[in-house]
Each structure stands twice: as C-alpha cells, then as structure tokens.
Design a protein around this motif. Structure first.
Motif, PDB file in Angstrom:
ATOM      1  N   THR A 114       0.831  -1.207   0.000  1.00  0.00           N
ATOM      2  CA  THR A 114       0.000   0.000   0.000  1.00  0.00           C
ATOM      3  C   THR A 114       0.862   1.251   0.000  1.00  0.00           C
ATOM      4  O   THR A 114       1.855   1.313   0.729  1.00  0.00           O
ATOM      5  N   PRO A 115       0.504   2.246  -0.809  1.00  0.00           N
ATOM      6  CA  PRO A 115       1.268   3.495  -0.809  1.00  0.00           C
ATOM      7  C   PRO A 115       0.755   4.485   0.237  1.00  0.00           C
ATOM      8  O   PRO A 115       1.370   5.528   0.451  1.00  0.00           O
ATOM      9  N   GLY A 141      -7.754  -1.187  -3.217  1.00  0.00           N
ATOM     10  CA  GLY A 141      -6.530  -1.674  -2.609  1.00  0.00           C
ATOM     11  C   GLY A 141      -6.776  -2.855  -1.687  1.00  0.00           C
ATOM     12  O   GLY A 141      -7.808  -3.518  -1.756  1.00  0.00           O
ATOM     13  N   LYS A 155       5.840  -0.353   0.418  1.00  0.00           N
ATOM     14  CA  LYS A 155       5.538   0.541  -0.694  1.00  0.00           C
ATOM     15  C   LYS A 155       6.779   0.758  -1.551  1.00  0.00           C
ATOM     16  O   LYS A 155       7.920   0.596  -1.100  1.00  0.00           O
ATOM     17  N   SER A 164      -0.049   5.798  -7.237  1.00  0.00           N
ATOM     18  CA  SER A 164      -0.027   4.331  -7.176  1.00  0.00           C
ATOM     19  C   SER A 164       0.308   3.742  -8.528  1.00  0.00           C
ATOM     20  O   SER A 164       0.164   4.388  -9.572  1.00  0.00           O
TER      21      SER A 164
END
Length: 222
Positions: A114-115, A141, A155, A164
């Motif tokens: 996950t960013p 996500g 990330k 993303s």
C-alpha cells in the motif's frame, strides 16, 4: 509419496532437454515468498502477476475470491499458470480471513502492499523473513481486514504526480527486488528435495497429453 518407478517410466516419454529445464527452473523456485491476489477482478492484471511469479521463481499463488472469480488469460500469462501452484479461497465464508489464517499457519508474515500507510520502503524490506505479499483490488486496494491484521506494510518509492502503480507493475517491481536480494543472501530459500521431486513429477505429467493412459498402461503391465 512419489511412485519413483512410475515417474521413471513417464520420464521416458519426455525429452532430456525438457527434463533438464524442469530441474534448472526448480533449482530457482522458492516458497520463501508468495503472492496473494485479493479480490482482483481484472483478468489481465491477475495474469500479468502470475507471469511475474513464474519469471521470478515464486511457486505458490494465493487468490481470495470474495466478489470475483480469479481468471487467468492464457494470452497474457503465456502458459506460466501451468507451472505454478494455486491456492484458491472462494467459499461462501470469509475467504480473506481463511487465506490469512492458512498463510499464518504456514509461517508467513503478511505484508500488505500500500502506498497510503506508514509503509516500509522496498529497498529497506527485510528479505530474511518468510513473507506473503498481498495485492488488493485495483480501486480500493488491500482489504480493511488485511490492513488491520497485516504484520507489515510495503511501498515502492514514487516521485511523480500519480500515487499508485498498476498492481501487475507493482508486483513485478517488488518480486524482482526481493528475489534478487534473496538469492544473494545466506537465507535457505530453495525448495526442499522432496518439494522439488513432487513438483517435478507433476510437471512431467503435465507435459504428456496422454499421461492418464500411460499411467493406466503402466499399472496394468506392472
């Protein structure tokens, strides 16, 4: 248990070059890392991730199919799906939790990609731990359950306007990085001899269009 006499019989119908290729590929396969596709509904994305798993030596792929059936496009996967082991969670129960618990029971730490979170940068990720990388559905996500229960977050550094990456691109970048570092490490990452033999036997059978008839003939004439 592998019937080694049967395996030897079936090997007789496979070229030496193909058998050698199987052994070389298996020598680079690993279960130290695995990939989880959680509710990914676009076949081209799932197929591209599967292809990357094969390319970078990941043997197992886990799919959580809560709302969508995971489909692999042969055109995009290029046949790579044939050589991987799929673990599909698609019952009417909580597939996400069942997959999570199965991985934990096998000794994996769960890493949500996950960013948005206070995630570990890819370059800083500790490759010594047995890890399952979770990639979520394209828009939302990784699920809330995975986010709340994951052991860590990962990330890829980005410096552009877009926040993303497409999941297939993200998976390829992550797998290339962690497997390259893994193979340079002292971690015992390779499959066991028994795991290699089991998969090799399965690949031999998959190489034969008439494997069932050959096995039947072998048993009848043993």
């Amino acid at each position: 248990m592998i019937d080694e006499e049967l395996l030897q019989y079936l090997e007789g119908y496979v070229t030496d070059n193909r058998k050698q290729t199987f052994k070389e590929v298996l020598a680079n396969r690993t279960k130290h890392f695995t990939v989880v596709l959680e509710n990914v509904f676009q076949p081209h994305n799932a197929s591209a991730v599967v292809r990357s798993c094969d390319i970078f030596g990941i043997q197992d792929v886990y799919t959580v199919e809560n709302s969508y059936v995971n489909k692999v496009s042969r055109k995009i996967a290029k046949g790579s799906q044939k050589w991987l082991d799929f673990h599909r969670f698609k019952s009417q129960n909580n597939n996400t939790q069942e997959c999570f618990e199965d991985l934990k029971n096998k000794g994996y730490q769960i890493i949500a990609t996950t960013p948005h979170n206070d995630s570990c940068y890819l370059s800083d990720f500790d490759i010594t731990k047995k890890s399952a990388f979770v990639f979520g559905v394209e828009r939302e996500g990784v699920s809330e359950f995975m986010m709340e229960n994951a052991d860590g977050y990962l990330k890829i550094p980005m410096v552009g306007f877009t926040e993303s990456l497409n999941i297939s691109v993200a998976a390829a970048i992550i797998l290339q990085d962690v497997t390259t570092r893994l193979r340079k490490s002292d971690v015992n990452w390779q499959l066991t001899k028994q795991e290699q033999l089991t998969i090799y036997s399965e690949w031999i059978e998959k190489s034969l269009k008439n494997a069932d008839k050959l096995k039947e003939f072998y048993k009848d004439n043993k």
